[in-house]
Write a protein that holds these residues in place. Structure first.
Motif, PDB file in Angstrom:
ATOM      1  N   THR A  58     -21.140 -60.609  64.774  1.00 22.55           N
ATOM      2  CA  THR A  58     -20.980 -61.176  63.429  1.00 22.55           C
ATOM      3  C   THR A  58     -21.577 -62.573  63.303  1.00 22.55           C
ATOM      4  OG1 THR A  58     -18.750 -61.857  64.090  1.00 22.55           O
ATOM      5  CG2 THR A  58     -18.940 -59.845  62.771  1.00 22.55           C
ATOM      6  N   GLY A  59     -21.871 -63.229  64.429  1.00 25.02           N
ATOM      7  CA  GLY A  59     -22.463 -64.565  64.355  1.00 25.02           C
ATOM      8  C   GLY A  59     -21.513 -65.681  64.717  1.00 25.02           C
ATOM      9  N   LYS A  60     -20.582 -65.417  65.624  1.00 18.99           N
ATOM     10  CA  LYS A  60     -19.607 -66.447  66.007  1.00 18.99           C
ATOM     11  C   LYS A  60     -20.279 -67.638  66.699  1.00 18.99           C
ATOM     12  CE  LYS A  60     -16.969 -63.407  68.214  1.00 18.99           C
ATOM     13  NZ  LYS A  60     -17.583 -62.137  67.800  1.00 18.99           N
ATOM     14  N   ALA A  94     -19.068 -63.028  81.111  1.00 14.75           N
ATOM     15  CA  ALA A  94     -20.294 -62.708  81.830  1.00 14.75           C
ATOM     16  C   ALA A  94     -20.356 -63.355  83.211  1.00 14.75           C
ATOM     17  CB  ALA A  94     -21.508 -63.164  81.016  1.00 14.75           C
ATOM     18  N   VAL A  95     -19.394 -64.214  83.543  1.00 12.02           N
ATOM     19  CA  VAL A  95     -19.404 -64.920  84.824  1.00 12.02           C
ATOM     20  C   VAL A  95     -18.306 -64.341  85.716  1.00 12.02           C
ATOM     21  CG1 VAL A  95     -19.230 -67.168  85.977  1.00 12.02           C
ATOM     22  CG2 VAL A  95     -20.201 -67.016  83.671  1.00 12.02           C
ATOM     23  N   GLU A 142     -15.791 -65.111  74.233  1.00 13.01           N
ATOM     24  CA  GLU A 142     -14.995 -64.048  74.871  1.00 13.01           C
ATOM     25  C   GLU A 142     -13.801 -64.651  75.618  1.00 13.01           C
ATOM     26  OE1 GLU A 142     -15.602 -61.123  74.118  1.00 13.01           O
ATOM     27  OE2 GLU A 142     -17.727 -60.869  73.711  1.00 13.01           O
ATOM     28  N   ILE A 143     -13.107 -65.563  74.981  1.00 15.62           N
ATOM     29  CA  ILE A 143     -12.009 -66.283  75.629  1.00 15.62           C
ATOM     30  C   ILE A 143     -10.866 -65.343  76.026  1.00 15.62           C
ATOM     31  CG2 ILE A 143     -10.785 -66.812  73.473  1.00 15.62           C
ATOM     32  CD1 ILE A 143     -11.234 -69.186  76.485  1.00 15.62           C
ATOM     33  N   ALA A 146     -13.507 -71.963  70.842  1.00 20.95           N
ATOM     34  CA  ALA A 146     -13.377 -70.670  71.530  1.00 20.95           C
ATOM     35  C   ALA A 146     -13.632 -69.549  70.535  1.00 20.95           C
ATOM     36  CB  ALA A 146     -11.989 -70.533  72.141  1.00 20.95           C
ATOM     37  N   ALA A 147     -14.070 -68.415  71.053  1.00 20.31           N
ATOM     38  CA  ALA A 147     -14.324 -67.255  70.191  1.00 20.31           C
ATOM     39  C   ALA A 147     -13.838 -65.996  70.885  1.00 20.31           C
ATOM     40  CB  ALA A 147     -15.808 -67.134  69.861  1.00 20.31           C
ATOM     41  N   THR A 148     -13.452 -65.019  70.083  1.00 17.75           N
ATOM     42  CA  THR A 148     -12.981 -63.748  70.638  1.00 17.75           C
ATOM     43  C   THR A 148     -13.219 -62.628  69.643  1.00 17.75           C
ATOM     44  OG1 THR A 148     -11.065 -62.570  71.539  1.00 17.75           O
ATOM     45  CG2 THR A 148     -10.636 -64.116  69.764  1.00 17.75           C
TER      46      THR A 148
END
Length: 450
Positions: A174-176, A201-202, A242-243, A280-282
């Motif tokens: 969505t563009g976070k 990703a880590v 992706e918190i 943060a984003a989720t």
């Protein structure tokens, strides 16, 4: 605090400069050889390097060349004796910011350092403005023709001018990340760096070091100290995407940073103060994760100070056509052709629901450009799911033959049993009838007979 790396093979000079610069309020690190500089550069990223000219085996000129290759934004000041000024001038030609002759007064070196910092700050500001003005910086621009996105951008403007921690929610694609960038570059923290990381990703064993840094010898393979992303984002913004995937251990450590505004490198004994805005984003429901005990309640409240929800593309259809124009323009520039779209193809794009949101729309157009026989994109050039959705819609809109209530009930029972893979108890539960009633109706309608 500005970081300065001092390079000199004379211990007395190293120590004098280190004390002098620290008293002046700078973070100074001293090393004795050019080889150490080359090893440290990837990790510490100093704003200024002050290096002696005459060193072996790597001279100040060698150090300068290495810096310009690995960290061109770092300013280099050359220290030289009177007899080697010609070499210092050559260093200026190769990209050194300035030189100073030994012996020098304390205020001379401090003045040159301050001027170098002014230059690096100016370069950073130009780069920041370039990124803001460049529509290609990031996956896609912020387009807001729809009322839903206009409301989001109004909220961004208000939140950006505060130091509040921000939680951005919304489906994947969505563009976070674009919203996080918009907050950073519209805020007082824009003078600092925007440092993004997708924590999913880590690998878990590496993520703590990535975020907080580590000291030399903290674990196998830690051959030198390393700054983490919190230190990299000092006086700027750290974006944690992706918190919701963060482990319980790192949730606890992140909570401590948000509370105390300081981090502790892996293997370190002392904390380091950091001034960082966290966004943060989720794409997951954190409240549900809290209820399941998978996410710390206190951390959720620390993150959820200011929230922005990104609506899915299907809820902002006025933005689809502007996105199509933008992506086609970008693809035309990249491919050297003028791509356009027939009204029929655009109509398909306007009606599709985009489970992958803006990212799926971008991928669909890139696919169409790759397979289309001409620059005029037609419906058949679009990905199959988009074409299939229109076919399904057309089929469902066709007039159906009238059926009786019994026929409708029979078909409903058949469909439910098939969905339950023949499990009659589960089918009865879904139909909200007793199993005896279900068996009776199956006999009446002849369901199950060969």
């Amino acid at each position: 605090m500005s970081s300065i790396l001092i390079v000199d093979d004379q211990p007395g000079m190293r120590r004098t400069l280190e004390i002098l610069l620290r008293k002046a309020g700078f973070e100074a690190i001293a090393v004795e050889s050019g080889e150490e500089v080359v090893k440290l550069l990837p990790d510490i990223k100093p704003e200024i390097v002050i290096t002696d000219l005459k060193m072996e085996p790597l001279s100040g000129i060698d150090v300068l060349r290495q810096i310009k290759e690995q960290a061109p934004e770092t300013a280099v000041i050359i220290m030289t004796a009177y007899g080697t000024i010609e070499s210092a001038v050559e260093a200026m030609r190769l990209g050194a910011f300035d030189y100073i002759t030994k012996p020098f007064k304390s205020n001379e070196i401090i003045l040159k350092v301050q001027k170098a910092l002014e230059k690096t700050a100016l370069v950073s500001e130009v780069e920041r403005l370039r990124r803001q003005a460049d529509p290609l910086y990031g996956a896609h621009p912020l387009i807001a023709e729809s009322p839903a996105m206009k409301a989001v951008l109004e909220r961004v403007k208000k939140i950006a001018m505060t130091p509040l921690t921000v939680l951005i929610t919304g489906e994947t694609g969505t563009g976070k990340t674009q919203i996080a960038r918009a907050i950073h570059y519209s805020s007082p923290a824009a003078k600092g760096r925007f440092v993004p990381i997708n924590v999913a990703a880590v690998p878990e064993p590496l993520l703590e070091s990535e975020l907080f840094g580590h000291e030399k010898g903290a674990f196998t393979g830690a051959i030198r100290s390393r700054r983490g992303l919190f230190e990299e984002a000092h006086q700027g913004t750290l974006f944690l995407d992706e918190i919701g995937t963060l482990s319980a251990n790192l949730q606890s450590k992140l909570l401590g940073v948000l509370q105390d505004r300081e981090i502790r490198r892996v293997g370190a004994n002392r904390p380091i103060a950091v001034d960082v805005r966290v966004i943060a984003a989720t794409n997951t429901d954190l409240e549900a994760a809290v209820a399941r005990g998978e996410f710390r309640r206190d951390l959720f409240y620390r993150l959820n100070v200011a929230r922005i929800h990104m609506p899915p593309l299907r809820e902002r259809r006025q933005d689809i056509a502007p996105f199509v124009r933008y992506f086609l323009s970008s693809l035309s520039q990249r491919m050297g052709k003028n791509y356009e779209m027939t009204p029929q193809a655009l109509d398909l794009l306007l009606k599709y629901d985009y489970p992958g949101n803006v990212r799926e729309l971008q991928n669909a157009l890139e696919w169409a450009v790759a397979v289309a026989p001409s620059p005029m994109l037609r419906p058949e050039d679009l990905p199959e799911p988009i074409r299939a959705s229109q076919q399904n819609e057309t089929a469902s809109s066709r007039p159906q033959a009238p059926c009786t209530l019994d026929e409708h009930e029979k078909q409903l029972i058949i469909d439910t049993i098939a969905r339950c893979q023949g499990n009659l108890a589960e089918a009865a539960r879904i139909l909200n009838i007793g199993r005896t009633t279900l068996w009776r109706k199956m006999r009446e309608y002849g369901i199950g007979k060969n």
